[in-house]
Design an enzyme around this catalytic site. Structure first.
Site, PDB file in Angstrom:
ATOM      1  N   LYS A  32       0.837  -1.197   0.000  1.00  0.00           N
ATOM      2  CA  LYS A  32       0.000   0.000   0.000  1.00  0.00           C
ATOM      3  C   LYS A  32       0.875   1.251   0.000  1.00  0.00           C
ATOM      4  CE  LYS A  32      -0.494  -0.035   5.049  1.00  0.00           C
ATOM      5  NZ  LYS A  32      -1.429  -0.033   6.184  1.00  0.00           N
ATOM      6  N   ARG A 125     -10.528  -0.317  15.248  1.00  0.00           N
ATOM      7  CA  ARG A 125     -10.669   0.460  14.005  1.00  0.00           C
ATOM      8  C   ARG A 125     -11.713  -0.239  13.137  1.00  0.00           C
ATOM      9  NH1 ARG A 125      -4.710   1.405  11.609  1.00  0.00           N
ATOM     10  NH2 ARG A 125      -5.090  -0.776  11.109  1.00  0.00           N
ATOM     11  N   TYR A 241      17.103  29.973   8.028  1.00  0.00           N
ATOM     12  CA  TYR A 241      15.951  30.730   8.494  1.00  0.00           C
ATOM     13  C   TYR A 241      15.957  30.855  10.012  1.00  0.00           C
ATOM     14  CZ  TYR A 241      13.593  30.649   3.944  1.00  0.00           C
ATOM     15  OH  TYR A 241      13.258  30.845   2.633  1.00  0.00           O
ATOM     16  N   MET A 289      12.443  24.292   2.687  1.00  0.00           N
ATOM     17  CA  MET A 289      11.624  23.541   1.747  1.00  0.00           C
ATOM     18  C   MET A 289      12.448  22.738   0.755  1.00  0.00           C
ATOM     19  SD  MET A 289       8.596  24.830  -0.836  1.00  0.00           S
ATOM     20  CE  MET A 289       7.492  25.303   0.500  1.00  0.00           C
TER      21      MET A 289
END
Length: 346
Positions: A32, A125, A241, A289
């Site tokens: 998956k 679940r 940053y 990023m």
């Protein structure tokens, strides 16, 4: 230059075989989330070549894509059937894992086709209650009964034995139906926790903190970023940053083309490590990023070299610990803009 994720298919199949050695029988593979971010289109055929003919995915769309690369395999879909997905599941010969009576109703038109049935024995679940009876499934073709352990990664947790006992009671009501219990962690509890069809997942991809020689020990995935620039800084220079790191002495810093948009957890800022030619080096400043700064003082490195963010030197479970998460999240967070390259370990 793009970052890259190197996927060692030989290590992948070695991990698969290590799980096969735990218990004779059918050992499937959970692929998956695009094989936990490694690329199901390449991973599944490699596993099939190693003898795997049973796969598990999360959603119908994953199953449809997988069907195109392993056309003869059995493919189970954990989310089950809904009115929106039932026809597609049936058309692709996918086997839904039915979790409740509403999903049974959604599958009614295809009742002659095989289904698996999920029993909730303690996860809380998806799944039918452990009071499930054969009459509840009358008219359907049940090919597998499965459950999932909540605490399998804690070997001495009493809930493991309690769930297994509860599941065995349910299974007695369905003689002749194959059972499935074992995930990667559950399989390591012993053969009793495998069931007839075990289904390792994270361990196939090297995402367990296993000792050498234990199932899942081989390193499969290596995340690398390219060095874009190397600079010499004197003491007292703020980096990144927020100026969150200031050099304490003369420091050589590499700017690496990989950041949180590529899957490098931002929580590694000023605390994580990477590897340069097998030598560990600290991340300095905030992960941004697209870029990460690394202190490479005293290390031979130049523009164009590759920096390991996880792999054979910096294990993925270490990265997960620094990022206060789990290996599953680290692997599946590697973004699509990172190139996948497939190697055989030779």
């Amino acid at each position: 230059m793009r970052g890259r994720l190197l996927v060692d298919l030989a290590a992948l199949t070695a991990n698969y075989q290590s799980y096969c050695a735990i218990k004779p029988g059918v050992i499937g593979a959970v692929v998956k989330a695009d094989a936990y971010g490694l690329g199901a289109a390449m991973v599944a055929p490699a596993l099939q070549a190693a003898g795997c003919d049973t796969f598990f995915v999360a959603i119908a769309e994953e199953g449809e894509l997988l069907r195109s690369v392993v056309p003869e395999a059995r493919i189970f879909v954990f989310e089950g059937a809904t009115p929106q997905t039932a026809a597609a599941l049936a058309a692709a010969d996918l086997i839904p894992v039915i979790n409740n009576s509403a999903q049974l109703s959604a599958w009614q038109d295809y009742a002659a086709k095989p289904v698996a049935v999920h029993v909730d024995t303690g996860m809380g679940r998806l799944g039918f209650a452990a009071s499930l009876q054969p009459d509840d499934l009358a008219g359907f073709s049940i090919t597998m009964l499965l459950t999932h352990l909540a605490c399998a990664d804690t070997a001495d947790d009493p809930q493991n034995a309690a769930q297994l006992a509860a599941f065995r009671q349910v299974a007695k009501r369905f003689p002749g139906v194959a059972t499935s219990v074992g995930s990667s962690a559950a399989m390591c509890l012993g053969a009793d926790y495998c069931g007839d069809v075990a289904r390792p997942g994270i361990g196939l991809y090297g995402g367990v903190a296993a000792a050498v020689g234990q199932p899942g020990a081989a390193c499969v995935a290596t995340l690398q970023g390219p060095v874009l620039q190397v600079r010499e800084h004197s003491a007292g220079v703020a980096l990144g940053y927020g100026a969150s790191y200031t050099t304490r002495s003369a420091t050589r810093v590499a700017t690496v083309g990989l950041g949180y948009a590529d899957g490098v957890p931002r929580l590694l800022s000023n605390c994580g490590e990477v590897a340069v030619a097998g030598k560990r080096c600290p991340i300095v400043g905030r992960v941004s990023m697209d870029l990460t700064l690394v202190d490479v003082t005293g290390v031979a490195v130049e523009v164009g070299d590759w920096i390991e963010f996880f792999g054979p030197t910096v294990a993925v479970h270490e990265v997960a610990a620094w990022a206060q998460t789990i290996t599953y999240e680290v692997l599946t967070s590697v973004s699509s803009r990172v190139e996948r390259r497939y190697v055989t370990g030779e």
